[in-house]
Design a protein around this motif. Sequence first.
Motif, PDB file in Angstrom:
ATOM      1  N   ASN A 173       8.766 -30.824  -3.187  1.00  0.00           N
ATOM      2  CA  ASN A 173       8.959 -29.651  -4.026  1.00  0.00           C
ATOM      3  C   ASN A 173       7.613 -29.435  -4.716  1.00  0.00           C
ATOM      4  O   ASN A 173       7.163 -30.324  -5.443  1.00  0.00           O
ATOM      5  CB  ASN A 173      10.054 -29.898  -5.059  1.00  0.00           C
ATOM      6  N   PRO A 174       6.911 -28.325  -4.388  1.00  0.00           N
ATOM      7  CA  PRO A 174       7.441 -27.048  -3.920  1.00  0.00           C
ATOM      8  C   PRO A 174       7.263 -26.731  -2.437  1.00  0.00           C
ATOM      9  O   PRO A 174       7.756 -25.697  -1.984  1.00  0.00           O
ATOM     10  CB  PRO A 174       6.612 -26.058  -4.724  1.00  0.00           C
ATOM     11  N   THR A 175       6.545 -27.551  -1.664  1.00  0.00           N
ATOM     12  CA  THR A 175       6.126 -27.097  -0.337  1.00  0.00           C
ATOM     13  C   THR A 175       7.162 -27.308   0.754  1.00  0.00           C
ATOM     14  O   THR A 175       7.078 -26.692   1.813  1.00  0.00           O
ATOM     15  CB  THR A 175       4.832 -27.805   0.096  1.00  0.00           C
ATOM     16  N   PHE A 322      12.821 -25.432   0.673  1.00  0.00           N
ATOM     17  CA  PHE A 322      11.646 -24.637   0.346  1.00  0.00           C
ATOM     18  C   PHE A 322      10.853 -24.126   1.540  1.00  0.00           C
ATOM     19  O   PHE A 322      10.690 -24.818   2.543  1.00  0.00           O
ATOM     20  CB  PHE A 322      10.685 -25.472  -0.514  1.00  0.00           C
ATOM     21  N   TYR A 324       6.904 -22.557   1.637  1.00  0.00           N
ATOM     22  CA  TYR A 324       5.726 -22.368   0.791  1.00  0.00           C
ATOM     23  C   TYR A 324       4.728 -21.527   1.562  1.00  0.00           C
ATOM     24  O   TYR A 324       4.305 -21.895   2.661  1.00  0.00           O
ATOM     25  CB  TYR A 324       5.126 -23.722   0.424  1.00  0.00           C
ATOM     26  N   GLN A 326       1.342 -18.617   1.865  1.00  0.00           N
ATOM     27  CA  GLN A 326       0.077 -18.081   1.367  1.00  0.00           C
ATOM     28  C   GLN A 326       0.066 -16.588   1.621  1.00  0.00           C
ATOM     29  O   GLN A 326       0.253 -16.139   2.752  1.00  0.00           O
ATOM     30  CB  GLN A 326      -1.112 -18.740   2.063  1.00  0.00           C
ATOM     31  N   SER A 348      10.858 -14.795  -6.898  1.00  0.00           N
ATOM     32  CA  SER A 348      10.283 -16.027  -6.369  1.00  0.00           C
ATOM     33  C   SER A 348       9.378 -16.631  -7.436  1.00  0.00           C
ATOM     34  O   SER A 348       9.188 -16.055  -8.512  1.00  0.00           O
ATOM     35  CB  SER A 348       9.483 -15.729  -5.101  1.00  0.00           C
ATOM     36  N   GLY A 351       2.536 -19.687  -6.914  1.00  0.00           N
ATOM     37  CA  GLY A 351       1.898 -20.989  -6.803  1.00  0.00           C
ATOM     38  C   GLY A 351       1.182 -21.424  -8.058  1.00  0.00           C
ATOM     39  O   GLY A 351       0.931 -22.624  -8.257  1.00  0.00           O
ATOM     40  N   GLN A 365      -0.570 -18.593  -3.422  1.00  0.00           N
ATOM     41  CA  GLN A 365       0.617 -19.226  -2.861  1.00  0.00           C
ATOM     42  C   GLN A 365       1.898 -18.792  -3.576  1.00  0.00           C
ATOM     43  O   GLN A 365       1.882 -18.464  -4.763  1.00  0.00           O
ATOM     44  CB  GLN A 365       0.465 -20.754  -2.935  1.00  0.00           C
ATOM     45  N   ARG A 367       6.300 -19.775  -3.652  1.00  0.00           N
ATOM     46  CA  ARG A 367       7.409 -20.626  -3.194  1.00  0.00           C
ATOM     47  C   ARG A 367       8.682 -19.814  -3.074  1.00  0.00           C
ATOM     48  O   ARG A 367       9.069 -19.085  -3.995  1.00  0.00           O
ATOM     49  CB  ARG A 367       7.651 -21.784  -4.174  1.00  0.00           C
TER      50      ARG A 367
END
Length: 398
Positions: A173-175, A322, A324, A326, A348, A351, A365, A367
């Motif tokens: 978390n978060p990715t 999650f 994640y 870009q 949402s 990042g 970014q 999440r």
Amino acid sequence: MGSRTKATFSPPVMQARRWIEGLVFSADQPLINVSQAAPVQAPPQALRAHIAQVALEVPEAHMYGHVLGLPDLRTEVAQQWSVAYGGQISAAQVAITSGCNQAFAAAISSLTQEGDEVIVPTPWYFNHKMWLDMQGVTTVPLQTGADMCPSAAAAEALITPRTKAIVLVTPNNPTGTEYPEGLLAAFYALAAQRGLALIVDETYRDFDSRSGAPHGLFQHDKWDETLIQLYSFSKAYRLTGHRVGAVVASASRLAEMEKFLDTVTICPNQLGQYAALWGMQNLGDWLAGERLEILDRRAAISEAFPKLERRGWKLLGLGAYFAYLQHPFDCSSTELAQELVTQAQVLSLPGTMFTPEGDPNGGQQVRLAFANVDRNAIDVLFARLCSYSDKKQGDLRA
């Protein structure tokens, strides 16, 4: 005047909720909330019935309980974890806490004093950073690679005489990234060699896409001299409001944590502990179904993402609850996340909420927490993100 709480930032989820205050969303364009990683449905009917039965028939469930948790629940965790991880874990090495956040707070309180340092990969789980701030402990950021995985070699370069622990979250978390077994083994070896604690937060272990144990850390003969594992029953059995977590560590470490726990809550929520115990003993098949549903939603995101990829987005991590991402725009993710509320009806988290202040990566970014959006909602979500991207890119070209 300064204070412990002023040493840190406001809770990010609460900040995001303020973005939708006073807004009205139409029936044909309802808000899609992918901001918080927690199930919003109640526990299954059978578990609720058990909680009600305990409330009516078990008088001691309404009294103070053991500071380190319900003995039967500690034993159940020890037995199931020993089988799952192929190691030896005793009930004396398990404590039950009021949620996983409290498990982290207790662990850090038992390990550090003001001015100490803890190494945490970025992007990080913001509540970990907040607690370290409030304790006067320096959070040392460990940059992750393109695969969103941290490097033990890079972590070693950050160790100083004040370093007390390294924190890993997997699935992250978060990715959403699931750390490979070899990565965890390397961090364990580093921590053991340098006399540090390795805190491994496995809140989302029940939704790991891999079969079998995700690591072999409990198979070390003296694992409890290095490893501190954290866990949450909230995600597994939808017990978020009951606040039940766990920490697995040495008996001597738990004795230190007991001082913290006794001071803060005296004992974990009793009804929640009985619920967690019953869930562990009776809801294995149900939980397996929950995992498959989350994995299907993960697959739906993988299938839908090429639409966004063609518009310049990148998928940096995906797993557990999650995704994640870009984004491709010349603006901060904080600005983007707020625009998405009003222009795409999507809530949402940017990042910037998961990275150190000024970190340029955080500004690019976003999440998405998809625990509460099914395949159909994911299709709608990506359609809205695509439509927003087309409009924004069109505006930039105009």
